[in-house]
Scaffold this motif. Structure first.
Motif, PDB file in Angstrom:
ATOM      1  N   THR A  61       9.884  11.811  23.332  1.00 24.97           N
ATOM      2  CA  THR A  61       9.297  10.826  24.243  1.00 24.97           C
ATOM      3  C   THR A  61      10.374  10.071  25.013  1.00 24.97           C
ATOM      4  O   THR A  61      10.060   9.297  25.917  1.00 24.97           O
ATOM      5  CB  THR A  61       8.436   9.811  23.471  1.00 24.97           C
ATOM      6  OG1 THR A  61       9.267   9.026  22.608  1.00 24.97           O
ATOM      7  CG2 THR A  61       7.383  10.517  22.645  1.00 24.97           C
ATOM      8  N   VAL A  89       1.462  12.660  25.257  1.00 30.16           N
ATOM      9  CA  VAL A  89       1.412  12.199  26.650  1.00 30.16           C
ATOM     10  C   VAL A  89       2.783  11.746  27.120  1.00 30.16           C
ATOM     11  O   VAL A  89       3.231  12.103  28.229  1.00 30.16           O
ATOM     12  CB  VAL A  89       0.384  11.056  26.792  1.00 30.16           C
ATOM     13  CG1 VAL A  89       0.472  10.423  28.182  1.00 30.16           C
ATOM     14  CG2 VAL A  89      -1.024  11.573  26.531  1.00 30.16           C
ATOM     15  N   LEU A  90       3.480  10.967  26.303  1.00 23.77           N
ATOM     16  CA  LEU A  90       4.800  10.468  26.697  1.00 23.77           C
ATOM     17  C   LEU A  90       5.809  11.606  26.841  1.00 23.77           C
ATOM     18  O   LEU A  90       6.703  11.549  27.696  1.00 23.77           O
ATOM     19  CB  LEU A  90       5.295   9.440  25.678  1.00 23.77           C
ATOM     20  CG  LEU A  90       4.527   8.114  25.653  1.00 23.77           C
ATOM     21  CD1 LEU A  90       5.063   7.219  24.539  1.00 23.77           C
ATOM     22  CD2 LEU A  90       4.625   7.410  27.007  1.00 23.77           C
ATOM     23  N   LEU A  93       5.132  13.297  30.167  1.00 23.57           N
ATOM     24  CA  LEU A  93       5.633  12.417  31.217  1.00 23.57           C
ATOM     25  C   LEU A  93       7.150  12.488  31.317  1.00 23.57           C
ATOM     26  O   LEU A  93       7.710  12.567  32.423  1.00 23.57           O
ATOM     27  CB  LEU A  93       5.190  10.976  30.931  1.00 23.57           C
ATOM     28  CG  LEU A  93       5.626   9.918  31.947  1.00 23.57           C
ATOM     29  CD1 LEU A  93       5.073  10.232  33.326  1.00 23.57           C
ATOM     30  CD2 LEU A  93       5.183   8.533  31.478  1.00 23.57           C
ATOM     31  N   GLU A  97       9.301  13.800  34.531  1.00 25.92           N
ATOM     32  CA  GLU A  97      10.284  12.947  35.187  1.00 25.92           C
ATOM     33  C   GLU A  97      11.685  13.547  35.123  1.00 25.92           C
ATOM     34  O   GLU A  97      12.525  13.283  35.982  1.00 25.92           O
ATOM     35  CB  GLU A  97      10.270  11.557  34.557  1.00 25.92           C
ATOM     36  CG  GLU A  97       8.974  10.792  34.847  1.00 25.92           C
ATOM     37  CD  GLU A  97       8.950   9.407  34.248  1.00 25.92           C
ATOM     38  OE1 GLU A  97       9.773   9.132  33.332  1.00 25.92           O
ATOM     39  OE2 GLU A  97       8.112   8.586  34.669  1.00 25.92           O
ATOM     40  N   ILE A 115      -5.699  13.551  30.613  1.00 29.73           N
ATOM     41  CA  ILE A 115      -4.559  12.635  30.675  1.00 29.73           C
ATOM     42  C   ILE A 115      -3.260  13.414  30.827  1.00 29.73           C
ATOM     43  O   ILE A 115      -2.381  13.051  31.626  1.00 29.73           O
ATOM     44  CB  ILE A 115      -4.512  11.742  29.414  1.00 29.73           C
ATOM     45  CG1 ILE A 115      -5.728  10.817  29.375  1.00 29.73           C
ATOM     46  CG2 ILE A 115      -3.222  10.925  29.381  1.00 29.73           C
ATOM     47  CD1 ILE A 115      -5.878  10.065  28.072  1.00 29.73           C
ATOM     48  N   ARG A 118      -2.801  14.480  34.336  1.00 30.58           N
ATOM     49  CA  ARG A 118      -2.498  13.371  35.239  1.00 30.58           C
ATOM     50  C   ARG A 118      -1.044  12.932  35.141  1.00 30.58           C
ATOM     51  O   ARG A 118      -0.468  12.460  36.133  1.00 30.58           O
ATOM     52  CB  ARG A 118      -3.418  12.190  34.938  1.00 30.58           C
ATOM     53  CG  ARG A 118      -4.855  12.426  35.396  1.00 30.58           C
ATOM     54  CD  ARG A 118      -5.774  11.293  34.990  1.00 30.58           C
ATOM     55  NE  ARG A 118      -7.158  11.557  35.393  1.00 30.58           N
ATOM     56  CZ  ARG A 118      -8.182  10.810  35.038  1.00 30.58           C
ATOM     57  NH1 ARG A 118      -7.998   9.751  34.257  1.00 30.58           N
ATOM     58  NH2 ARG A 118      -9.393  11.121  35.446  1.00 30.58           N
ATOM     59  N   VAL A 119      -0.445  13.107  33.961  1.00 33.38           N
ATOM     60  CA  VAL A 119       0.948  12.656  33.816  1.00 33.38           C
ATOM     61  C   VAL A 119       1.957  13.766  34.071  1.00 33.38           C
ATOM     62  O   VAL A 119       3.166  13.528  33.988  1.00 33.38           O
ATOM     63  CB  VAL A 119       1.205  12.024  32.431  1.00 33.38           C
ATOM     64  CG1 VAL A 119       0.325  10.808  32.224  1.00 33.38           C
ATOM     65  CG2 VAL A 119       1.005  13.039  31.308  1.00 33.38           C
ATOM     66  N   GLY A 120       1.470  14.989  34.366  1.00 29.60           N
ATOM     67  CA  GLY A 120       2.444  16.008  34.767  1.00 29.60           C
ATOM     68  C   GLY A 120       2.291  17.395  34.193  1.00 29.60           C
ATOM     69  O   GLY A 120       3.041  18.296  34.566  1.00 29.60           O
TER      70      GLY A 120
END
Length: 223
Positions: A61, A89-90, A93, A97, A115, A118-120
């Motif tokens: 994360t 999720v983290l 993300l 990034e 979810i 949506r975060v990638g």
């Protein structure tokens, strides 16, 4: 940072060494792929260090930790974390990034999957649901294997029904009578062969059947 040779056609990082993650990672290794496996638990890292080429303990994360591992140099990432939704999720993300171009992620519910997207996450898979559905079809439909696609199209492996025995496919004509296509035939002790109109089918043969899901299910339930 783990370095991979540039000539490698595909490099993959697998994050999470539970049942699903280790199944993916070990399968990729058997296929000759270079794999970096990551987990925050030291016991799992030690457990798989002899079977996987590169295994690293790290907090997935943490975007900075992933950057230090060089994840942006990988072609694909698989996030195999399931029950810890926050970590899942983290991690997606952080990978997004960090610039990983193709991210696959495991989800345990549809909301979890939304979810992740949506975060990638570029691809979301539901292994428990998919396997449960597959087994249900195999149990009730007389199939030996089954794959269903999103557009109401399926491929199954099933014993040849009696109406096809001792006939060519042109003679039994499954496409005309049942709306399915026989893709291949497997005879005991022999390799699968691509099906042609002149291909004959014997009593103990197995058929690879494709077509609309409902029609495939009906054909495979024939005896």
């Amino acid at each position: 940072m783990v370095k991979f040779k540039k000539e490698e056609p595909l490099s993959i990082v697998v994050i999470g060494l539970g049942r699903f993650g280790t199944a993916v990672a070990t399968s990729l290794v058997r296929m000759g792929r270079e794999v970096l496996a990551v987990d925050e638990r030291d016991d799992l890292v030690q457990r798989w260090s002899d079977e996987l080429t590169h295994v690293v303990q790290a907090d997935s994360t943490d975007e900075q930790a992933l950057r230090q591992l060089g994840v942006s140099e990988f072609d694909r990432a698989v996030v195999a974390i399931g029950t810890d939704i926050e970590a899942s999720v983290l991690t997606v993300l952080a990978l997004a990034e960090a610039g990983v171009p193709d991210i696959w992620a495991k989800a345990i519910t549809s909301k979890h999957g939304k979810i992740l997207q949506r975060v990638g996450a570029h691809h979301v898979v539901y292994p428990e649901f998919s396997m449960g559905e597959r087994v249900a079809h195999m149990l009730t439909g007389g199939m030996m294997d089954y794959i269903e696609f999103d557009d109401d199209f399926s491929i199954a492996r099933a014993p040849a029904p009696q109406e096809t025995w001792d006939k060519t496919l042109a003679e039994s004509s499954p496409r005309t009578h049942h709306g399915v296509t026989i893709v291949g035939v497997k005879r005991l002790g022999e390799d699968f062969t691509y099906a042609r109109p002149e291909t004959s089918v014997a009593r103990h043969d197995q058929l690879i059947v494709s077509g609309p899901t409902a029609k495939v299910e009906r054909f495979c339930s024939l005896r």
